[in-house]
Scaffold this motif. Structure first.
Motif, PDB file in Angstrom:
ATOM      1  N   GLN A  97      31.584  27.379  -4.617  1.00 44.94           N
ATOM      2  CA  GLN A  97      30.950  26.804  -5.739  1.00 44.94           C
ATOM      3  C   GLN A  97      29.300  26.354  -5.169  1.00 44.94           C
ATOM      4  O   GLN A  97      28.654  25.607  -6.148  1.00 44.94           O
ATOM      5  CB  GLN A  97      31.500  25.813  -6.455  1.00 44.94           C
ATOM      6  CG  GLN A  97      32.858  26.328  -7.036  1.00 44.94           C
ATOM      7  CD  GLN A  97      33.701  25.331  -7.507  1.00 44.94           C
ATOM      8  OE1 GLN A  97      33.471  24.178  -7.365  1.00 44.94           O
ATOM      9  NE2 GLN A  97      34.999  25.471  -7.875  1.00 44.94           N
ATOM     10  N   ARG A  98      28.923  26.371  -3.752  1.00 45.50           N
ATOM     11  CA  ARG A  98      27.681  25.851  -3.621  1.00 45.50           C
ATOM     12  C   ARG A  98      26.540  26.395  -4.294  1.00 45.50           C
ATOM     13  O   ARG A  98      25.590  25.761  -4.333  1.00 45.50           O
ATOM     14  CB  ARG A  98      27.699  25.977  -2.027  1.00 45.50           C
ATOM     15  CG  ARG A  98      28.507  25.110  -1.138  1.00 45.50           C
ATOM     16  CD  ARG A  98      28.352  25.436   0.311  1.00 45.50           C
ATOM     17  NE  ARG A  98      26.823  25.399   0.966  1.00 45.50           N
ATOM     18  CZ  ARG A  98      26.374  23.943   1.293  1.00 45.50           C
ATOM     19  NH1 ARG A  98      27.141  22.965   1.284  1.00 45.50           N
ATOM     20  NH2 ARG A  98      25.125  23.992   1.466  1.00 45.50           N
ATOM     21  N   VAL A  99      26.526  27.701  -4.516  1.00 43.41           N
ATOM     22  CA  VAL A  99      25.424  28.283  -5.051  1.00 43.41           C
ATOM     23  C   VAL A  99      25.113  27.685  -6.506  1.00 43.41           C
ATOM     24  O   VAL A  99      23.814  27.615  -6.736  1.00 43.41           O
ATOM     25  CB  VAL A  99      25.695  29.984  -5.449  1.00 43.41           C
ATOM     26  CG1 VAL A  99      26.675  30.114  -6.165  1.00 43.41           C
ATOM     27  CG2 VAL A  99      24.201  30.587  -5.350  1.00 43.41           C
ATOM     28  N   ASP A 100      26.066  27.123  -7.279  1.00 44.73           N
ATOM     29  CA  ASP A 100      25.813  26.439  -8.590  1.00 44.73           C
ATOM     30  C   ASP A 100      25.387  25.147  -8.350  1.00 44.73           C
ATOM     31  O   ASP A 100      24.894  24.332  -9.234  1.00 44.73           O
ATOM     32  CB  ASP A 100      27.053  26.639  -9.363  1.00 44.73           C
ATOM     33  CG  ASP A 100      27.432  28.162  -9.721  1.00 44.73           C
ATOM     34  OD1 ASP A 100      26.210  28.973  -9.821  1.00 44.73           O
ATOM     35  OD2 ASP A 100      28.498  28.341  -9.817  1.00 44.73           O
ATOM     36  N   PHE A 101      25.308  24.216  -7.070  1.00 44.62           N
ATOM     37  CA  PHE A 101      25.152  22.914  -7.098  1.00 44.62           C
ATOM     38  C   PHE A 101      23.817  22.489  -7.561  1.00 44.62           C
ATOM     39  O   PHE A 101      23.584  21.694  -8.378  1.00 44.62           O
ATOM     40  CB  PHE A 101      25.596  22.446  -5.908  1.00 44.62           C
ATOM     41  CG  PHE A 101      25.419  21.069  -5.611  1.00 44.62           C
ATOM     42  CD1 PHE A 101      26.152  20.137  -5.794  1.00 44.62           C
ATOM     43  CD2 PHE A 101      24.231  20.811  -4.728  1.00 44.62           C
ATOM     44  CE1 PHE A 101      25.870  18.738  -5.561  1.00 44.62           C
ATOM     45  CE2 PHE A 101      23.823  19.224  -4.462  1.00 44.62           C
ATOM     46  CZ  PHE A 101      24.649  18.445  -4.864  1.00 44.62           C
TER      47      PHE A 101
ATOM     48  N   LYS B 265      12.284  22.321  -5.042  1.00 43.81           N
ATOM     49  CA  LYS B 265      11.526  21.160  -4.552  1.00 43.81           C
ATOM     50  C   LYS B 265      12.166  19.941  -4.274  1.00 43.81           C
ATOM     51  O   LYS B 265      12.007  19.421  -3.281  1.00 43.81           O
ATOM     52  CB  LYS B 265      10.430  20.612  -5.887  1.00 43.81           C
ATOM     53  CG  LYS B 265       9.600  19.735  -5.517  1.00 43.81           C
ATOM     54  CD  LYS B 265       8.694  19.130  -6.687  1.00 43.81           C
ATOM     55  CE  LYS B 265       7.726  18.242  -6.228  1.00 43.81           C
ATOM     56  NZ  LYS B 265       6.841  18.193  -4.887  1.00 43.81           N
ATOM     57  N   PHE B 266      13.282  19.680  -5.003  1.00 39.25           N
ATOM     58  CA  PHE B 266      14.177  18.639  -4.835  1.00 39.25           C
ATOM     59  C   PHE B 266      14.874  18.776  -3.152  1.00 39.25           C
ATOM     60  O   PHE B 266      15.014  17.962  -2.523  1.00 39.25           O
ATOM     61  CB  PHE B 266      15.460  18.319  -5.767  1.00 39.25           C
ATOM     62  CG  PHE B 266      16.532  17.607  -5.128  1.00 39.25           C
ATOM     63  CD1 PHE B 266      16.240  16.297  -5.237  1.00 39.25           C
ATOM     64  CD2 PHE B 266      17.599  18.085  -4.825  1.00 39.25           C
ATOM     65  CE1 PHE B 266      17.564  15.491  -4.740  1.00 39.25           C
ATOM     66  CE2 PHE B 266      18.813  17.488  -4.219  1.00 39.25           C
ATOM     67  CZ  PHE B 266      18.622  16.086  -4.439  1.00 39.25           C
TER      68      PHE B 266
ATOM     69  N   LEU C  61      15.186  14.113 -13.828  1.00 45.31           N
ATOM     70  CA  LEU C  61      15.935  13.816 -12.878  1.00 45.31           C
ATOM     71  C   LEU C  61      16.340  12.344 -13.047  1.00 45.31           C
ATOM     72  O   LEU C  61      17.145  11.993 -12.187  1.00 45.31           O
ATOM     73  CB  LEU C  61      15.320  13.815 -11.357  1.00 45.31           C
ATOM     74  CG  LEU C  61      14.943  15.510 -11.226  1.00 45.31           C
ATOM     75  CD1 LEU C  61      13.995  15.797  -9.807  1.00 45.31           C
ATOM     76  CD2 LEU C  61      16.309  16.308 -11.123  1.00 45.31           C
ATOM     77  N   ASN C  62      16.002  11.661 -14.066  1.00 40.88           N
ATOM     78  CA  ASN C  62      16.154  10.056 -13.942  1.00 40.88           C
ATOM     79  C   ASN C  62      17.623   9.823 -14.112  1.00 40.88           C
ATOM     80  O   ASN C  62      18.212   8.939 -13.370  1.00 40.88           O
ATOM     81  CB  ASN C  62      15.365   9.643 -15.328  1.00 40.88           C
ATOM     82  CG  ASN C  62      15.635   8.110 -15.170  1.00 40.88           C
ATOM     83  OD1 ASN C  62      14.980   7.301 -14.245  1.00 40.88           O
ATOM     84  ND2 ASN C  62      15.941   7.466 -16.495  1.00 40.88           N
TER      85      ASN C  62
ATOM     86  N   ALA D 151      16.877  24.139 -12.633  1.00 39.66           N
ATOM     87  CA  ALA D 151      16.472  25.591 -12.173  1.00 39.66           C
ATOM     88  C   ALA D 151      14.942  25.256 -11.920  1.00 39.66           C
ATOM     89  O   ALA D 151      14.572  25.740 -10.507  1.00 39.66           O
ATOM     90  CB  ALA D 151      16.691  26.657 -13.063  1.00 39.66           C
ATOM     91  N   ARG D 152      14.139  24.542 -12.394  1.00 43.17           N
ATOM     92  CA  ARG D 152      12.843  24.201 -12.133  1.00 43.17           C
ATOM     93  C   ARG D 152      12.625  23.257 -10.716  1.00 43.17           C
ATOM     94  O   ARG D 152      11.824  23.580 -10.247  1.00 43.17           O
ATOM     95  CB  ARG D 152      12.124  23.733 -13.175  1.00 43.17           C
ATOM     96  CG  ARG D 152      11.621  24.709 -14.137  1.00 43.17           C
ATOM     97  CD  ARG D 152      10.837  24.523 -15.430  1.00 43.17           C
ATOM     98  NE  ARG D 152       9.446  23.586 -14.802  1.00 43.17           N
ATOM     99  CZ  ARG D 152       8.994  22.329 -15.096  1.00 43.17           C
ATOM    100  NH1 ARG D 152       9.919  21.675 -15.921  1.00 43.17           N
ATOM    101  NH2 ARG D 152       8.135  21.977 -14.689  1.00 43.17           N
TER     102      ARG D 152
END
Length: 151
Positions: A31-35, A47-48, A126-127, A42-43
């Motif tokens: 399930q890592r690919v969806d984390f 960067k995160f 992300l807040n 997606a945007r």
């Protein structure tokens, strides 16, 4: 969440209201690919992720990369932490914090700094994730250390 509970030092935390316990679960390999897209969008996800690694490198000069565990919180929050290392020596230049912290605490600190930095850059989406992580930190067994590093 249908993940196994973490087997490391993170104990379930008491939420601010005293009623709900926030638990942390490592995301299984399949399930890592969806984390990242699920929690950070997606945007923002790339960067995160890179921001977390950058913060880790800035706060811990001995950090040299490696595999990271992804962790989901029962309150909807999430964080990452480096796997395969027990502890890191951390220095936060801006507030004078210096100490040795577990890998899990190091990841929580790096994730929090990354989210905060992105919020300052206008990533308002992300807040909620930032607030959920702070809620988890509030009841964490190492909350005092984490707060000193973040202060």
């Amino acid at each position: 969440m249908n993940h196994d509970s973490l087997s490391f030092a993170l104990a379930p935390c008491q939420a601010n209201d005293g009623d709900a316990r926030i638990t942390a679960s490592i995301v299984p390999a399949k399930q890592r690919v969806d984390f990242l897209p699920r929690h950070f969008g997606a945007r923002a996800m790339m960067k995160f992720e890179m921001s977390v690694y950058d913060w880790m490198g800035n706060l811990c000069p001995s950090y040299r990369g490696g595999f990271w565990n992804y962790v989901e919180l029962s309150n909807g929050g999430a964080f990452m932490y480096p796997a395969g290392v027990d502890a890191f020596e951390f220095t936060v230049e801006g507030n004078g914090f210096h100490g040795t912290v577990s890998a899990e605490v190091a990841g929580i600190i790096a994730t929090t700094f990354a989210l905060n930095g992105m919020l300052w850059q206008g990533w308002d989406s992300l807040n909620a994730k930032y607030e959920l992580l702070l809620e988890f930190i509030g009841g964490h067994p190492d909350a005092m250390t984490i707060r000193r590093a973040l202060d």
